[in-house]
Design an enzyme around this catalytic site. Sequence first.
Site, PDB file in Angstrom:
ATOM      1  CE  LYS A 185      -1.993   3.113   1.773  1.00 22.80           C
ATOM      2  NZ  LYS A 185      -1.772   4.486   1.282  1.00 22.80           N
ATOM      3  CD  GLU A 260      12.726   4.184   8.543  1.00 23.38           C
ATOM      4  OE1 GLU A 260      12.451   5.135   9.315  1.00 23.38           O
ATOM      5  OE2 GLU A 260      13.139   4.331   7.388  1.00 23.38           O
ATOM      6  CB  CYS A 294      12.771   8.863   7.987  1.00 22.48           C
ATOM      7  SG  CYS A 294      13.628   7.652   7.028  1.00 22.48           S
ATOM      8  CD  GLU A 393      10.054  13.217  10.568  1.00 23.21           C
ATOM      9  OE1 GLU A 393       8.922  12.762  10.774  1.00 23.21           O
ATOM     10  OE2 GLU A 393      11.007  12.539  10.166  1.00 23.21           O
TER      11      GLU A 393
END
Length: 503
Positions: A185, A260, A294, A393
């Site tokens: 997905k 992750e 990331c 972030e």
Amino acid sequence: MAISVPSRQLFIDGEWREPVHRKRIPIINPATEEIIGDIPAATAEDVEVAVDAARRALSRNRGRDWALASGASRAKYLRAIAAKIIERKSELARLEAIDCGKPLEEAAWDMDDVAACFEYYAELAEGLDAKQKVPVRLPMETFKSHVVKEPIGVVGLITPWNYPLLMAIWKVAPALAAGCAAILKPSELASITCLELGEVCREVGLPPGVLNIVTGLGPEAGAPLASHHHVDKIAFTGSTATGSKIMTAAAQIVKPVSLELGGKSPIVVFEDVDLDKAAEWTIFGCFWTNGQMCSATSRLIVHESIAAQFLQKLIIWVKNIKVSDPLEEGCRLGPVVSGGQYEKIMKMISVAKSEGATILSGGRRPQHLKRGYFIEPTIITDVDTSMQIWREEVFGPVLCVKTFRTEEEAIELANDTHYGLASAVISNDLERCERMTKAFQAGIVWVNCSQPCFCQAPWGGNKRSGFGRELGEWGLENYLSVKQVTRYISNDPWGWYPPPSKL
Ligand SMILES: NC(=O)C1=CN([C@@H]2O[C@H](COP(=O)(O)OP(=O)(O)OC[C@H]3O[C@@H](n4cnc5c(N)ncnc54)[C@H](O)[C@@H]3O)[C@@H](O)[C@H]2O)C=CC1
Ligand code: BAL
Ligand code: NA
């Protein structure tokens, strides 16, 4: 050369299938804000069909076609897929660039990495055959034990938009190498190249149902996968908030997950460095992939004795970055992926300003680009450790800076985060680098660089950056289940209970 986006359906059971509700989601080119096509929007009903196809793929011909086939036979498919990716490399790179805004040269590099990752896991699949039935030494001679590694089963792979095909392949390649059947997905913000992978699988004759590609929105197509009773594992890359939702759903039926997630990684620059080399790694570490990594080392921690000079260097390097349409030659920074991400990042910059930080460079839309979700590469100083810009972030081209005096202070600043994905140190003193390496609370440490990533080495984080490791042999283990087989080899009876008297 104009490129047309193929119109695809969901890829289920080896064929293209219209979603049950026939809904589609527009594809937006973030450099132009134009709609350039659409992708199918799957819902729980389509996920049901895909999971069923995956289960049948595992049991077809009593498993001999895939799950119980030799690793070497699965490797042939992985190698064939790698070859097709290389054959279509320039087209796939262009599709990815117009879908997510990645500079074309970066997208082409990613396609090489995609092919290399399939090749690498083909090798590991071949090696798997020799690793079966490894004996386990036991302290009793009356028993013999060995270990068998089996595919975990049907796996759901939910992936992000920053490396649309590569992040998918970090999961698809080891899952297929292990003998699992997968439902991928991809992110609704960038699914084009993942759908093209379906066409590649069809062309190489991958057995039906081994890989299913189900595009759609997270809550509509991702959530039903995470909670599905016949999906044996979920592997996810994306935001910490979504990772937490997926883990919660999976926990209800004790489904294993590997996550992750986000990061807020530090790069520590000591006073003994070559300023230009350090400046280039610092900007690559934060502005590569349009700052949407990331693992971006988005917190610069620089020794106070060189800070002023180093920041001047950074400004010069940053001003030299070509910000343009990703298809333009020499582009090094394209737009962020979507209007939503653009607004989010701009808001974070303005909050930083209102909290008292200084925008040393950038912070705005580039003057020469009137359309598209472009943001100048941004450097923010006068940052306090309580500020949002230091703690959260950004996932965009924004670097925030603090200075340090002592190594202890640098370590404290570096580890001052809930995240623990990556970290970097730049210094000519290798003993100091070694001390920093030990002190960093992160799954990845870069020494005298930031971001280079090889599919042979493990990838993943600690703390709220998630758990489990992708890539390397660890990536394969993610999709294998370990079965111990223990055999009693003595001819003597076991003799624990008194034998019943013989009547
Ligand atoms: N660690 C990483 O590599 C990434 C981190 N992010 C972070 O996430 C922020 C938001 O970006 P998004 O695209 O919204 O990321 P996201 O984490 O929501 O999306 C990642 C994937 O999860 C799926 N998803 C969303 N909700 C779901 C649910 N309830 N159940 C199952 N699957 C679901 C999405 O459709 C997509 O395929 C970014 O600003 C960035 O901070 C985003 C992408 C990648
Ligand atoms: N550079 C690999 C993946 C990431 O940082 O998002
Ligand atoms: Na897009």
